[in-house]
Motif scaffolding. Structure first.
Motif, PDB file in Angstrom:
ATOM      1  N   LYS A   6       1.645  -0.609  -0.360  1.00 22.93           N
ATOM      2  CA  LYS A   6       2.190   0.035   0.847  1.00 22.93           C
ATOM      3  C   LYS A   6       1.211   0.998   1.491  1.00 22.93           C
ATOM      4  CE  LYS A   6       6.850  -0.208  -1.058  1.00 22.93           C
ATOM      5  NZ  LYS A   6       6.817   0.091  -2.498  1.00 22.93           N
ATOM      6  N   LEU A   7       1.212   0.963   2.816  1.00 18.61           N
ATOM      7  CA  LEU A   7       0.382   1.872   3.611  1.00 18.61           C
ATOM      8  C   LEU A   7       1.152   3.166   3.826  1.00 18.61           C
ATOM      9  CD1 LEU A   7      -2.276   1.954   5.479  1.00 18.61           C
ATOM     10  CD2 LEU A   7      -0.648   1.610   7.355  1.00 18.61           C
ATOM     11  N   TRP A   8       0.576   4.289   3.348  1.00 20.72           N
ATOM     12  CA  TRP A   8       1.283   5.576   3.455  1.00 20.72           C
ATOM     13  C   TRP A   8       1.147   6.187   4.863  1.00 20.72           C
ATOM     14  CZ3 TRP A   8       5.269   7.841   1.964  1.00 20.72           C
ATOM     15  CH2 TRP A   8       5.427   9.225   2.095  1.00 20.72           C
TER      16      TRP A   8
ATOM     17  N   GLU B 192      -8.086   2.649  12.260  1.00 22.51           N
ATOM     18  CA  GLU B 192      -9.377   2.627  11.554  1.00 22.51           C
ATOM     19  C   GLU B 192      -9.237   3.010  10.078  1.00 22.51           C
ATOM     20  OE1 GLU B 192      -8.457   4.623  13.962  1.00 22.51           O
ATOM     21  OE2 GLU B 192      -8.945   6.712  13.469  1.00 22.51           O
ATOM     22  N   LEU B 193      -8.079   3.574   9.697  1.00 22.39           N
ATOM     23  CA  LEU B 193      -7.885   3.964   8.292  1.00 22.39           C
ATOM     24  C   LEU B 193      -7.230   2.860   7.460  1.00 22.39           C
ATOM     25  CD1 LEU B 193      -6.608   7.663   8.564  1.00 22.39           C
ATOM     26  CD2 LEU B 193      -8.935   6.809   8.246  1.00 22.39           C
ATOM     27  N   VAL B 194      -6.671   1.852   8.135  1.00 21.70           N
ATOM     28  CA  VAL B 194      -5.826   0.891   7.422  1.00 21.70           C
ATOM     29  C   VAL B 194      -6.625   0.069   6.409  1.00 21.70           C
ATOM     30  CG1 VAL B 194      -4.353  -1.159   7.682  1.00 21.70           C
ATOM     31  CG2 VAL B 194      -4.073   0.792   9.221  1.00 21.70           C
ATOM     32  N   ARG B 195      -7.695  -0.546   6.861  1.00 30.06           N
ATOM     33  CA  ARG B 195      -8.455  -1.387   5.926  1.00 30.06           C
ATOM     34  C   ARG B 195      -9.069  -0.574   4.773  1.00 30.06           C
ATOM     35  NH1 ARG B 195     -12.423  -6.572   6.805  1.00 30.06           N
ATOM     36  NH2 ARG B 195     -13.219  -6.549   4.687  1.00 30.06           N
TER      37      ARG B 195
ATOM     38  N   THR C  83      -1.224   0.138  14.467  1.00 29.95           N
ATOM     39  CA  THR C  83      -1.259   0.065  13.001  1.00 29.95           C
ATOM     40  C   THR C  83      -1.024  -1.384  12.570  1.00 29.95           C
ATOM     41  OG1 THR C  83      -0.341   2.297  12.923  1.00 29.95           O
ATOM     42  CG2 THR C  83      -0.262   1.026  10.872  1.00 29.95           C
ATOM     43  N   TRP C  84      -0.056  -2.012  13.228  1.00 28.94           N
ATOM     44  CA  TRP C  84       0.262  -3.403  12.880  1.00 28.94           C
ATOM     45  C   TRP C  84      -0.947  -4.326  13.105  1.00 28.94           C
ATOM     46  CZ3 TRP C  84       3.387  -5.643   9.798  1.00 28.94           C
ATOM     47  CH2 TRP C  84       3.491  -7.049   9.833  1.00 28.94           C
ATOM     48  N   GLU C  85      -1.642  -4.116  14.218  1.00 26.25           N
ATOM     49  CA  GLU C  85      -2.827  -4.959  14.492  1.00 26.25           C
ATOM     50  C   GLU C  85      -3.871  -4.794  13.380  1.00 26.25           C
ATOM     51  OE1 GLU C  85      -4.006  -3.911  18.484  1.00 26.25           O
ATOM     52  OE2 GLU C  85      -2.256  -4.945  19.343  1.00 26.25           O
ATOM     53  N   ALA C  86      -3.977  -3.589  12.843  1.00 21.38           N
ATOM     54  CA  ALA C  86      -4.935  -3.359  11.750  1.00 21.38           C
ATOM     55  C   ALA C  86      -4.479  -4.084  10.478  1.00 21.38           C
ATOM     56  CB  ALA C  86      -5.087  -1.861  11.490  1.00 21.38           C
ATOM     57  N   LEU C  87      -3.160  -4.171  10.282  1.00 20.62           N
ATOM     58  CA  LEU C  87      -2.662  -4.964   9.145  1.00 20.62           C
ATOM     59  C   LEU C  87      -2.970  -6.446   9.353  1.00 20.62           C
ATOM     60  CD1 LEU C  87      -0.885  -2.350   8.379  1.00 20.62           C
ATOM     61  CD2 LEU C  87       0.694  -4.000   7.405  1.00 20.62           C
TER      62      LEU C  87
ATOM     63  N   LEU D 229      -7.504  -9.744   2.500  1.00 21.64           N
ATOM     64  CA  LEU D 229      -7.187  -8.633   1.590  1.00 21.64           C
ATOM     65  C   LEU D 229      -5.692  -8.559   1.296  1.00 21.64           C
ATOM     66  CD1 LEU D 229      -9.468  -5.857   3.142  1.00 21.64           C
ATOM     67  CD2 LEU D 229      -9.982  -7.443   1.285  1.00 21.64           C
ATOM     68  N   ALA D 230      -4.896  -9.126   2.201  1.00 23.15           N
ATOM     69  CA  ALA D 230      -3.446  -9.203   2.011  1.00 23.15           C
ATOM     70  C   ALA D 230      -3.011 -10.604   2.403  1.00 23.15           C
ATOM     71  CB  ALA D 230      -2.737  -8.176   2.879  1.00 23.15           C
ATOM     72  N   LYS D 231      -2.256 -11.257   1.510  1.00 21.73           N
ATOM     73  CA  LYS D 231      -1.815 -12.632   1.824  1.00 21.73           C
ATOM     74  C   LYS D 231      -0.760 -12.614   2.930  1.00 21.73           C
ATOM     75  CE  LYS D 231      -4.052 -14.855  -1.490  1.00 21.73           C
ATOM     76  NZ  LYS D 231      -5.228 -15.642  -1.175  1.00 21.73           N
ATOM     77  N   SER D 232       0.109 -11.594   2.885  1.00 26.97           N
ATOM     78  CA  SER D 232       1.165 -11.464   3.885  1.00 26.97           C
ATOM     79  C   SER D 232       1.298 -10.001   4.260  1.00 26.97           C
ATOM     80  CB  SER D 232       2.506 -11.947   3.331  1.00 26.97           C
ATOM     81  OG  SER D 232       2.469 -13.323   3.070  1.00 26.97           O
ATOM     82  N   ILE D 233       1.880  -9.753   5.426  1.00 33.38           N
ATOM     83  CA  ILE D 233       2.073  -8.371   5.860  1.00 33.38           C
ATOM     84  C   ILE D 233       3.508  -8.168   6.327  1.00 33.38           C
ATOM     85  CG2 ILE D 233      -0.343  -7.835   6.368  1.00 33.38           C
ATOM     86  CD1 ILE D 233       0.126  -8.627   9.271  1.00 33.38           C
ATOM     87  N   GLY D 234       3.981  -6.956   6.093  1.00 27.98           N
ATOM     88  CA  GLY D 234       5.367  -6.666   6.430  1.00 27.98           C
ATOM     89  C   GLY D 234       5.571  -5.180   6.661  1.00 27.98           C
ATOM     90  N   VAL D 235       6.839  -4.785   6.673  1.00 25.30           N
ATOM     91  CA  VAL D 235       7.168  -3.384   6.969  1.00 25.30           C
ATOM     92  C   VAL D 235       8.240  -2.889   6.001  1.00 25.30           C
ATOM     93  CG1 VAL D 235       6.562  -3.610   9.411  1.00 25.30           C
ATOM     94  CG2 VAL D 235       8.929  -4.042   8.683  1.00 25.30           C
ATOM     95  N   SER D 236       8.546  -1.612   6.113  1.00 28.64           N
ATOM     96  CA  SER D 236       9.586  -1.024   5.278  1.00 28.64           C
ATOM     97  C   SER D 236      10.261   0.105   6.042  1.00 28.64           C
ATOM     98  CB  SER D 236       8.969  -0.484   3.981  1.00 28.64           C
ATOM     99  OG  SER D 236       9.972   0.063   3.156  1.00 28.64           O
ATOM    100  N   ASN D 237      11.536   0.234   5.835  1.00 28.23           N
ATOM    101  CA  ASN D 237      12.330   1.283   6.487  1.00 28.23           C
ATOM    102  C   ASN D 237      12.308   1.163   8.014  1.00 28.23           C
ATOM    103  OD1 ASN D 237      13.192   2.838   4.096  1.00 28.23           O
ATOM    104  ND2 ASN D 237      11.002   3.186   3.847  1.00 28.23           N
ATOM    105  N   PHE D 238      12.132  -0.026   8.515  1.00 34.45           N
ATOM    106  CA  PHE D 238      12.171  -0.250   9.964  1.00 34.45           C
ATOM    107  C   PHE D 238      13.596  -0.609  10.372  1.00 34.45           C
ATOM    108  CE2 PHE D 238       7.758  -1.103  11.904  1.00 34.45           C
ATOM    109  CZ  PHE D 238       7.126  -0.250  11.007  1.00 34.45           C
TER     110      PHE D 238
END
Ligand code: A2P
Length: 283
Positions: A57-59, A66-69, A120-124, A132-141
């Motif tokens: 998870k991304l905090w 620029e911090l995501v990767r 942020t999503w575009e960076a994911l 680096l990630a097979k899939s991407i998603g969200v939490s608490n949305f």
């Protein structure tokens, strides 16, 4: 957030019991133990890397694109793995970037940060493209936040999942229906009603596992209230991520695939919904 070594042991026991989905995060401060457990089980020949589904998870302090990767790369370095199976935005609010994970001002108020969630999503998306990630998603949305991502001009990948609180006292009927329509998997956290730690849990809502209906249905199948709560979600298509550090309960929580609840029982459990969260996330 766990005593040293306990996470390593728990993950190894879980893998032996048959678990393959491991839900982690940088802010749990035990990713090094999770990674070690996975690597030890691979070395033992018990599993292969591709058998495991690790969610990172991304905090909140790392939302600027620029911090995501670099943040994901840091997690991979801690895990000593080449990729995560799923990387998710942990919360839809950004905090001021920096060393403080919970930055507060002199009045004790959180210091937020104006990062566009879509950026942020575009960076994911770029992390997925980089492997680096097979899939991407969200939490608490919520629905509005999901729609903001899905309606983003030039969207490359939509969120595959949304991790939210979900259990018989908080069944999420509207969000579940919305996510079903859009092929977004709901991953239910606190599926057993949390540890009731008053520092972050609203304990005015009664303990889930003491519920008479869950216990009565459990009796019929020779199962516990915990197993009924987990089976309920699995049977309605919600992924569950129960947490336990106790070997017996870790195994117990996996023994939910040898019975099924009737339609009538599913309805009875759905009717327990109180629409009250244990995890209020007041920030
Ligand atoms: P423990 O680690 O001692 O087993 P949630 O998954 O909803 O966050 O709930 C986690 C809490 O539920 C933890 O306090 C955990 O304690 C407890 N727990 C986990 N599995 C069971 C179970 N099968 N029966 C009762 N309590 C459980």
């Amino acid at each position: 957030q766990t005593p040293k070594g306990s996470c390593l042991e728990a993950v190894k026991i879980a893998i032996d019991a048959g678990y393959r989905h491991i839900d982690g995060a940088f802010v749990y401060f035990n990713e090094h133990e999770v990674g070690q457990a996975i690597r030890e089980k691979i070395a033992e020949g018990k599993i292969k890397r591709e058998d495991i589904f690790y969610c990172g998870k991304l905090w909140n302090t790392c939302h600027p694109p620029e911090l995501v990767r670099p943040t994901l790369e840091k997690t991979l370095k801690i895990l000593q793995l080449d990729y995560v199976d799923l990387y998710i935005i942990e919360l839809p609010m950004a905090f001021k970037p920096g060393d403080a994970l919970y930055p507060k001002d002199e009045n004790g108020k959180f210091i937020y940060h104006e990062t566009d969630l879509c950026a942020t999503w575009e960076a994911l998306e770029a992390c997925k493209d980089a492997g680096l990630a097979k899939s991407i998603g969200v939490s608490n949305f919520n629905r509005r936040q999901l729609e903001m991502i899905m309606n983003k001009p030039g969207l490359k990948y939509k969120p595959v999942s949304n991790q939210v609180e979900c259990h018989p006292y908080f069944t999420q009927p509207k969000l579940l229906e919305f996510c079903r329509q859009h092929d977004i998997v709901i991953v239910g956290y606190s599926p057993l009603g949390t540890s009731r730690d008053e520092s972050w849990v609203n304990v005015s809502s009664p303990p889930l596992l003491k519920d008479p209906v869950l216990n009565a249905i459990g009796k019929k199948y020779n199962k516990t209230a915990a197993q009924i709560a987990l089976r309920f979600n699995v049977q309605r298509g919600v992924v569950v991520i129960p947490k336990s550090f106790n070997p017996q309960r870790i195994r117990e929580n996996f023994q939910i695939f040898d019975f099924s609840l009737t339609e009538q029982e599913m309805k009875e459990i759905e009717a327990l919904n109180k629409n009250v969260r244990y995890v209020e996330l007041l920030m």
